[in-house]
Design a protein around this motif. Structure first.
Motif, short mmCIF file in Angstrom:
data_model
loop_
_atom_site.label_atom_id
_atom_site.label_comp_id
_atom_site.label_asym_id
_atom_site.label_seq_id
_atom_site.Cartn_x
_atom_site.Cartn_y
_atom_site.Cartn_z
N ILE A 105 12.78 7.95 11.52
CA ILE A 105 12.71 8.86 10.37
C ILE A 105 14.09 9.39 10.02
N LEU A 106 14.84 9.83 11.02
CA LEU A 106 16.16 10.39 10.78
C LEU A 106 17.12 9.35 10.22
N PHE A 107 17.08 8.13 10.77
CA PHE A 107 18.01 7.11 10.30
C PHE A 107 17.63 6.61 8.90
N VAL A 108 16.37 6.24 8.71
CA VAL A 108 15.94 5.69 7.42
C VAL A 108 16.11 6.74 6.32
N GLY A 109 15.77 8.00 6.63
CA GLY A 109 15.92 9.05 5.63
C GLY A 109 17.35 9.24 5.20
#
Length: 515
Positions: free
Chosen positions: A80-84
């Motif tokens: 979530i943190l990376f893709v966001g």
């Protein structure tokens, strides 16, 4: 037209077209128009607060929220943190390209983007901090609303950043407005940290366990469950307060700032996306500035993303983590005026060296000593001084790069949003990668979701993420910034040349209209 030909034509224009000495009233009127009142600067500065308020809340608390409140596996939290952040990075140059091709309206070219994106940004931000009542699909929920919020925030922040070039054509006025903006933005980080930290910090899900005289653990389980529900509600309350402030800041920006349309300049041909990318990437000073600040910004973002977990699990200050974060932001706020004076007195490049290097010894100190609350507060005060420099300097130096580009390319203009958006693109993409990797590192270290006590390997991993890695990134960034060619002499020379060109073009426009 080639870059060299453009510069020669620009020099010839300055030699052949000079302002009439008798037209003093016109010069005074132009100077007066470029001046910004304190009220204008403050209203402009308030527009930067939403980005920093939401950014500090997400930066300091989203990781621990996903792990301990939403109770996601660290692997999914890292996705979530990376893709966001990666999605956010991709939208920046896209929005910058669209903004650069936007037509002028009755309220300007940047302001419609800011106004239209605000309600959607507020809604999606609120839903990020809501824990849905289902387990399957929870990861998709956070991924969708995190990406949507980042997109809406980009539609606000990219045109707002480019607005710096359209509030005044006077570089001193822009620098002064930028200083006001940085002051309010650091205050925004304080506010975001205070709102999120103080509201959430009072509803910890790790309460002291109650002794069960009947020999069962039912009372402990119930206590934890009630506390977790209170923590979820606290996050929602904090996000609601942030949303209200977001809207108020957008309204103040709209009412107090008038976007100035460039007068007397020929319209340059619109560029395709690839042409815009090539134009930005071919300007050497811009590339060196972006790469240098890419590494230094990564250092501070990595520190920000893991510092809350570090305070709680490595230092053991669970009850004081929100106050330590607040001290860092307050220290940064009160030192912004000092940094503005320093860069005015000694130059922006020297300010970058001194300000960013200041954090290094304190990053080393915080992991070298045994856990001590007083020392943690003292280190936080000192670290905040460097945070202020890291906030102020990139945004203060980007207009200098664009002025340098205009001097070398006098026939190309109107693409300021591209410079800002590509800078933010690289910063955000690298930030998402670093946060994803750091969260994944916690999984490999044995982080247990929802547990109040973590293994020693987690503490060691957090120490590495907040000290050795950021220090190396800072050193690399400062070495690259040494090659940045725009010193004070060149910056002031560009300012003078651009002002003469602007006066000459306005003179030509006035002569043409009189004929």
């Amino acid at each position: 037209m080639a870059r060299g030909e453009g510069a020669e034509q620009y020099a010839a224009t300055l030699l052949t077209v000079k302002p009439r000495s008798t037209d003093i009233k016109t010069v005074k009127a132009r100077t007066q128009r470029n001046r910004l009142s304190v009220w204008n600067k403050l209203c402009y500065a308030f527009g930067g607060a939403p980005y920093q308020i939401t950014g500090s809340a997400l930066g300091f608390f989203l990781q621990i929220y996903l792990l301990d409140v939403a109770q996601l596996d660290p692997f999914y939290a890292s996705i979530i943190l990376f893709v966001g952040r990666a999605w956010d990075a991709v939208t920046d140059p896209t929005v910058g390209f669209l903004v650069s091709r936007s037509k002028w309206t009755s309220i300007g070219r940047m302001m419609p983007w800011i106004l239209c994106s605000t309600p959607f940004a507020v809604l999606t931000y609120f839903l990020i901090w809501y824990v849905p009542p289902f387990e399957e699909g929870k990861v998709i929920w956070y991924l969708i609303f995190y990406c949507l919020f980042q997109s809406m925030q980009t539609c606000f922040h990219v045109p707002y950043s480019a607005l710096t070039m359209f509030i005044s054509s006077d570089q001193k006025e822009r620098d002064s407005a930028t200083a006001y903006r940085m002051m309010v933005e650091v205050l925004g980080t304080v506010l975001g940290t205070a709102i999120q930290g103080q509201i959430v910090g009072g509803a910890s899900s790790c309460l002291t366990e109650i002794e069960d005289t009947n020999g069962t653990n039912s009372s402990t389980v119930n206590t934890t469950r009630v506390s977790l529900d209170e923590t979820k509600q606290a996050y929602l309350t904090a996000s609601g307060v942030v949303c209200i402030i977001y809207i108020l800041c957008a309204v103040i920006l709209f009412l107090g700032v008038k976007e100035q349309k460039e007068i007397g300049r020929k319209k340059s041909e619109p560029l395709t996306f690839c042409q815009g990318l090539l134009m930005v990437a071919s300007h050497g000073p811009y590339v060196k500035l972006v790469i240098g600040f890419l590494f230094t910004s990564l250092a501070f973002m990595l520190l920000e993303g893991n510092f809350t977990l570090f305070i709680i699990y490595a230092l053991g200050h669970r009850k004081d983590f929100q106050n330590i974060l607040l001290v860092i932001m307050l220290s940064g706020t009160v030192t912004i005026p000092w940094w503005q004076w320093f860069l005015t007195r000694f130059g922006k490049k020297k300010a970058a060296y001194f300000g960013i290097t200041w954090a290094v010894p304190f990053m080393i100190l915080i992991v070298s000593i045994e856990s001590n609350l007083i020392i943690s507060y003292l280190v936080s005060v000192a670290a905040g001084v460097s945070v202020a420099a890291a906030f102020l300097l990139p945004w203060s130096m980007l207009p200098d790069v664009m002025d340098d580009f205009k001097v070398k390319n006098p026939d190309i203009h109107g693409h300021e949003a591209l410079f800002y958006s590509f800078y933010v693109f690289f910063i955000k993409f690298a930030s998402g990668l670093s946060l994803g990797i750091s969260t994944l590192s916690l999984k490999f270290a044995g982080y247990v979701t929802g547990n109040c006590v973590q293994p020693e390997s987690v503490s060691l991993t957090l120490k590495v993420l907040v000290s050795p890695v950021p220090v190396v990134l800072i050193v690399i960034g400062l070495l690259i910034l040494r090659t940045y060619p725009i010193d004070e002499q060149r910056r002031q020379g560009n300012c003078k040349l651009l002002q003469e060109l602007l006066d000459s073009e306005s003179e030509i426009s006035e002569l043409g209209s009189s004929v």
